[in-house]
Enzyme design. Structure first.
Site, PDB file in Angstrom:
ATOM      1  N   TRP A 195     -17.114  42.917  47.376  1.00  0.00           N
ATOM      2  CA  TRP A 195     -18.202  43.832  47.721  1.00  0.00           C
ATOM      3  C   TRP A 195     -18.664  44.548  46.441  1.00  0.00           C
ATOM      4  O   TRP A 195     -17.838  44.988  45.635  1.00  0.00           O
ATOM      5  CB  TRP A 195     -17.740  44.850  48.776  1.00  0.00           C
ATOM      6  N   ASP A 368     -33.906  51.675  57.437  1.00  0.00           N
ATOM      7  CA  ASP A 368     -32.536  51.135  57.451  1.00  0.00           C
ATOM      8  C   ASP A 368     -31.724  51.768  58.573  1.00  0.00           C
ATOM      9  O   ASP A 368     -32.266  52.284  59.561  1.00  0.00           O
ATOM     10  CB  ASP A 368     -31.909  51.333  56.051  1.00  0.00           C
ATOM     11  N   ASP A 369     -30.437  51.755  58.419  1.00  0.00           N
ATOM     12  CA  ASP A 369     -29.456  52.221  59.406  1.00  0.00           C
ATOM     13  C   ASP A 369     -29.750  53.664  59.855  1.00  0.00           C
ATOM     14  O   ASP A 369     -30.256  54.469  59.079  1.00  0.00           O
ATOM     15  CB  ASP A 369     -28.081  52.156  58.726  1.00  0.00           C
ATOM     16  N   ARG A 445     -14.769  49.794  58.728  1.00  0.00           N
ATOM     17  CA  ARG A 445     -15.945  50.663  58.824  1.00  0.00           C
ATOM     18  C   ARG A 445     -16.118  51.147  60.277  1.00  0.00           C
ATOM     19  O   ARG A 445     -17.219  51.180  60.800  1.00  0.00           O
ATOM     20  CB  ARG A 445     -17.209  49.931  58.354  1.00  0.00           C
ATOM     21  N   LYS A 478     -33.908  43.455  58.927  1.00  0.00           N
ATOM     22  CA  LYS A 478     -32.802  43.330  57.978  1.00  0.00           C
ATOM     23  C   LYS A 478     -31.552  43.210  58.838  1.00  0.00           C
ATOM     24  O   LYS A 478     -31.135  44.171  59.480  1.00  0.00           O
ATOM     25  CB  LYS A 478     -32.731  44.566  57.076  1.00  0.00           C
ATOM     26  N   TRP A 479     -30.991  42.008  58.897  1.00  0.00           N
ATOM     27  CA  TRP A 479     -29.886  41.673  59.815  1.00  0.00           C
ATOM     28  C   TRP A 479     -28.576  41.813  59.050  1.00  0.00           C
ATOM     29  O   TRP A 479     -28.257  40.981  58.219  1.00  0.00           O
ATOM     30  CB  TRP A 479     -30.102  40.244  60.326  1.00  0.00           C
ATOM     31  N   ASP A 480     -27.843  42.873  59.357  1.00  0.00           N
ATOM     32  CA  ASP A 480     -26.644  43.196  58.582  1.00  0.00           C
ATOM     33  C   ASP A 480     -25.375  42.728  59.303  1.00  0.00           C
ATOM     34  O   ASP A 480     -25.406  42.404  60.504  1.00  0.00           O
ATOM     35  CB  ASP A 480     -26.602  44.713  58.336  1.00  0.00           C
ATOM     36  N   ASN A 482     -21.333  43.938  58.621  1.00  0.00           N
ATOM     37  CA  ASN A 482     -20.585  44.745  57.657  1.00  0.00           C
ATOM     38  C   ASN A 482     -19.070  44.658  57.708  1.00  0.00           C
ATOM     39  O   ASN A 482     -18.388  45.571  57.235  1.00  0.00           O
ATOM     40  CB  ASN A 482     -21.019  46.207  57.777  1.00  0.00           C
ATOM     41  N   CYS A 528     -28.157  39.987  55.437  1.00  0.00           N
ATOM     42  CA  CYS A 528     -27.404  40.947  54.640  1.00  0.00           C
ATOM     43  C   CYS A 528     -26.007  41.007  55.232  1.00  0.00           C
ATOM     44  O   CYS A 528     -25.851  40.916  56.442  1.00  0.00           O
ATOM     45  CB  CYS A 528     -28.081  42.319  54.732  1.00  0.00           C
ATOM     46  N   ASP A 550     -24.853  45.171  47.511  1.00  0.00           N
ATOM     47  CA  ASP A 550     -25.108  46.609  47.643  1.00  0.00           C
ATOM     48  C   ASP A 550     -25.150  47.268  46.275  1.00  0.00           C
ATOM     49  O   ASP A 550     -25.550  48.418  46.145  1.00  0.00           O
ATOM     50  CB  ASP A 550     -24.021  47.272  48.499  1.00  0.00           C
TER      51      ASP A 550
HETATM   52  C1  GLA Z   1     -24.815  47.704  54.426  1.00  0.00           C
HETATM   53  C2  GLA Z   1     -26.040  47.190  53.689  1.00  0.00           C
HETATM   54  C3  GLA Z   1     -26.797  48.365  53.100  1.00  0.00           C
HETATM   55  C4  GLA Z   1     -27.185  49.304  54.208  1.00  0.00           C
HETATM   56  C5  GLA Z   1     -25.952  49.748  54.978  1.00  0.00           C
HETATM   57  C6  GLA Z   1     -26.340  50.543  56.210  1.00  0.00           C
HETATM   58  O1  GLA Z   1     -23.890  48.228  53.535  1.00  0.00           O
HETATM   59  O2  GLA Z   1     -25.691  46.257  52.723  1.00  0.00           O
HETATM   60  O3  GLA Z   1     -27.937  47.913  52.405  1.00  0.00           O
HETATM   61  O4  GLA Z   1     -28.089  48.675  55.062  1.00  0.00           O
HETATM   62  O5  GLA Z   1     -25.175  48.640  55.407  1.00  0.00           O
HETATM   63  O6  GLA Z   1     -25.252  50.993  56.934  1.00  0.00           O
END
Ligand code: GLA
Length: 740
Positions: A195, A368-369, A445, A478-480, A482, A528, A550
């Site tokens: 990461w 974003d989030d 997380r 933006k499809w994340d 994590n 993502c 990131d």
């Molecule tokens: C991940 C993405 C970031 C952002 C955060 C939001 O870390 O890579 O760009 O969108 O999540 O929680």
């Protein structure tokens, strides 16, 4: 009902589109050899005297009339290595004394585990073959699919395994393909990371034994990427032979590069056999991912240019606007609010940022989030995909309308495969997460993974995304994703069936993406995964771009971008300009340095732009406009990595040349000048030697040491001379050359 994902259908579509130039696909029935030609490459294999499918040749394109004799198995080596083990096969079953990496390993219902695949039949397709192999005794058949891109010579290979037995067969290991090279000195190139530290290029001699590049994580992973390149001798940027490959799979994967006891090199890749098991009931089939492979005589640079063009022309999806077009459109320049606000998004705050973004010339505003459920931080909300009423009392519409009125389109962050235990969804459906019953569930997380392999979970995820896109005018997701898998249990199924979660999860992900794109053909999607954790040619069939890391530090990004471009086109490489000092490294850099670093890929802005001075905003506005003018050259052109930033290099430089050679863009960066060393003269590449080119600065001064107009031959042979005062720490310059 969702359509079942079919790699074959996608591939056939792609190869039909590519049928502009004639491919050469031939079967020599006397010698029983198969030959595929495309671009500068030929690939040949044949049925040997025992009936196995044996690799014969992969390299520079052969003469049209050249022929091969029938494949002869390699002899045994004393009493320890049988001929079966020594002979490189296209797709070797584990049996008959094979010690090399098998392509396929199975267990039959009676405990028999011997599998020896022999040629049975084949069909010739427009740009390839389907070759059927069968076990010498039992009814297991494997169809090997081959397709060659006439332009680049890149092959697509994958396999379909069929159980024709009356009882189940468990597949324990299934590769998409195996590639082979004859004994020689080779260097293996591969990409690893972590990461915030993705895209590290590794280069090491291929030696006896195996180098395994893999993910056991359920997804592609930051730690290794499913791409390899093997160079003859030492890798060089613009010369020498390079064989390369990329696996199109976003689940657990493995590529094994081994040099056997007789120095032959074999590369086998497909589903990761770790914790793998796929029960094929009578009549059922298992289709593997696609393993692409290509050959370049023009070094690592030539290999990546072939891949870039192939990805643009044949892998990346199209939208309603680009349907039937030869290339997808260059990415809109985005603004993303994450680093500015993190979870603290509000209607007023986002509107203010949108106004600032529009004034800079941004094309797309992405929230974003933080906009959904009870999402105040990363402890709650994932799974509850309704708009947070405190932050957006009137839903998303007022913000989206405002963004549209400002002349931008609107994008939104989602993380569809995840759930926080603190969510309505988890309280209602705790059984939906990947887990082993009565065992602890590991959070990362503060979240767990929904088991997308389950039909009800797949329906839920497709349902809420479809609703979100139907009810709101959203151009981009933006499809994340994590975290990685833990406790990957699927307790709805019988124990023997549960390990197929590795296949079904990823297939359902692809199916959801395909269905969403079908229902909402104007929507574009970014892959993502906390940065570059899900970048591969599988996900890139369904997503238009990726988030490489990131880590947005502009200096770190130079090496990451360099590594990234070995495997992937700069078109999909999103690069945001963020604030300085940077949150990760505490490094201070100028705005122009940050802009130029990001302009090497698909530009975005992710800084807190409400704090920018009028002067900073003017700089960025000017550079976004300059970027727009040359963007197609940067993201679709031929990329030349002129000076590598790897290994702490003092300097780095890249150049891209438009396909018609009419325009070229050069980026030059200085890490830290020492001892007043001047920037090396940059000998450009790929220009038309006879044409005249005007050089003009995109950023930086006009070049005192270079003429304003000179021939392509001059720029390539004499080279571009930087000004003597191009010195210092974290300096950047960019130029464009336009044919007169
Ligand atoms: C991940 C993405 C970031 C952002 C955060 C939001 O870390 O890579 O760009 O969108 O999540 O929680």
């Amino acid at each position: 009902m969702l359509k079942t994902f079919s790699a074959a259908a996608v591939l056939l579509g792609a190869s039909l589109a590519a049928a502009a130039q004639p491919a050469f696909v031939s079967y020599d029935s006397a010698a029983k050899t198969f030959r595929l030609d495309g671009g500068g490459a030929s690939y040949v294999f044949g049925v040997n005297s025992r009936g196995e499918l044996q690799q014969l040749y992969w390299g520079g394109r052969l003469g049209a009339t050249d022929t091969f004799p029938q494949a002869a198995p390699l002899p045994e080596w004393a009493s320890f290595d049988s001929s079966y083990n020594n002979t490189p096969q296209e797709y070797a079953g584990w049996g008959a004394g094979l010690f090399a990496e098998p392509a396929l390993k199975v267990t039959f219902a009676d405990g028999n585990r011997d599998l020896v695949l022999h040629y049975a039949s084949h069909t010739v397709k427009a740009n390839g073959f389907d070759v059927v192999l069968k076990d010498v005794k039992r009814k297991v058949a494997v169809t090997l699919h081959y397709s060659v891109d006439p332009e680049s010579g890149i092959l697509a290979r994958w396999a379909t395994i069929e159980n024709g037995e009356a009882l189940p067969v468990t597949v324990e290991q299934a590769a998409a393909a195996a590639w082979a090279l004859p004994p020689a000195h080779y260097t293996l190139n591969y990409l690893t990371g972590r990461w915030a530290g993705e895209w590290t290029l590794n280069q090491e001699a291929v030696r006896q034994g195996a180098r395994v590049i893999e993910s056991r994580r359920g997804s592609t992973g930051h730690q290794a990427n499913p791409w390899f390149a093997i160079a003859a001798g030492e890798p060089e940027e613009e010369q020498g032979e390079v064989w390369f490959g990329a696996l199109a799979w976003s689940g657990s994967w493995r590529i094994t590069v081994e040099q056997d006891q007789l120095d032959h090199v074999r590369v086998t890749g497909g589903f990761n056999p770790f914790d793998f098991g796929y029960v094929l009931h009578p009549g059922q089939t298992l289709e593997t991912p696609v393993f692409y492979g290509g050959y370049s005589a023009n070094g690592m640079g030539g290999a990546s240019r072939l891949l870039h063009h192939f990805e643009l022309a044949h892998v990346l999806p199209r939208t309603a606007a680009t349907e039937g077009q030869p290339l997808p459109r260059p990415r809109p320049v985005i603004y993303n609010s994450w680093e500015a606000t993190e979870f603290a998004v509000t209607e007023a705050g986002q509107m203010e940022l949108a106004e600032k973004a529009a004034a800079l010339g941004i094309d797309r505003f992405v929230m974003d989030d933080g906009w959904f459920g009870q999402r105040k931080d990363d402890h709650a909300g994932l799974g509850d995909w309704y708009v947070n009423k405190e932050k957006f009392p009137n839903g998303l519409k007022p913000l989206i309308d405002k963004v549209h009125a400002l002349g931008m389109d609107f994008g939104l962050w989602v993380e569809p495969e995840m759930v926080n235990p603190n969510s309505d969804l988890y309280r209602k459906h705790p059984e939906w997460v990947l887990n082993f019953p009565l065992r602890p569930r590991t959070e990362q997380r503060n979240q767990m993974i929904l088991n997308l392999a389950r039909p009800d979970v797949r329906a839920y995820v497709l349902g809420f995304l479809d609703k979100l896109l139907t009810e709101n005018d959203i151009a981009f997701l933006k499809w994340d994703y994590n975290r990685n898998w833990s406790e990957p249990g699927w307790d709805q199924l019988a124990p023997a069936e549960q390990k197929k979660v590795y296949v079904e999860f990823t297939r359902n992900l692809y199916a959801i993406l395909a269905e969403l794109r079908h229902r909402h053909p104007k929507v574009e999607i970014e892959s993502c995964s906390g940065g570059g954790g899900r970048v591969d040619l599988g996900i890139l069939r369904y997503t238009d771009e990726v988030w490489p890391s990131d880590n947005t530090d502009p200096f770190d990004r130079l090496t990451m971008q360099d590594g990234f471009t070995y495997a992937y086109t700069p078109q999909v490489m999103m690069a945001w300009v963020t604030d300085s000092p940077h949150w990760l490294n505490k490094r201070t850099t100028t705005l122009t340095y940050r802009m130029l670093s990001s302009m090497q890929g698909s530009l975005g802005i992710g800084a807190n732009i409400s704090k920018w001075s009028a002067e900073e905003a003017a700089t960025v506005k000017r550079l976004i406009a300059a970027y727009h003018e040359v963007q197609p050259t940067i993201v679709e052109g031929d990329l030349y990595r002129l000076i590598s930033p790897q290994d702490g290099s003092e300097f780095s430089a890249t150049q891209t040349v438009r396909a018609d050679k009419g325009q070229s863009v050069v980026f030059a960066f200085i890490h830290s000048t020492q001892e007043k060393r001047g920037f090396p003269r940059l000998k450009l590449k790929g220009l038309d030697p006879a044409a005249q080119y005007t050089i003009s600065p995109i950023e930086g001064k006009a070049l005192a040491g270079s003429p304003a107009v000179a021939s392509g031959a001059w720029w390539m042979n004499h080279g571009l001379e930087m000004d003597a005062d191009f010195r210092g720490d974290f300096q950047a310059a960019a130029f464009r050359l336009d044919r007169k």
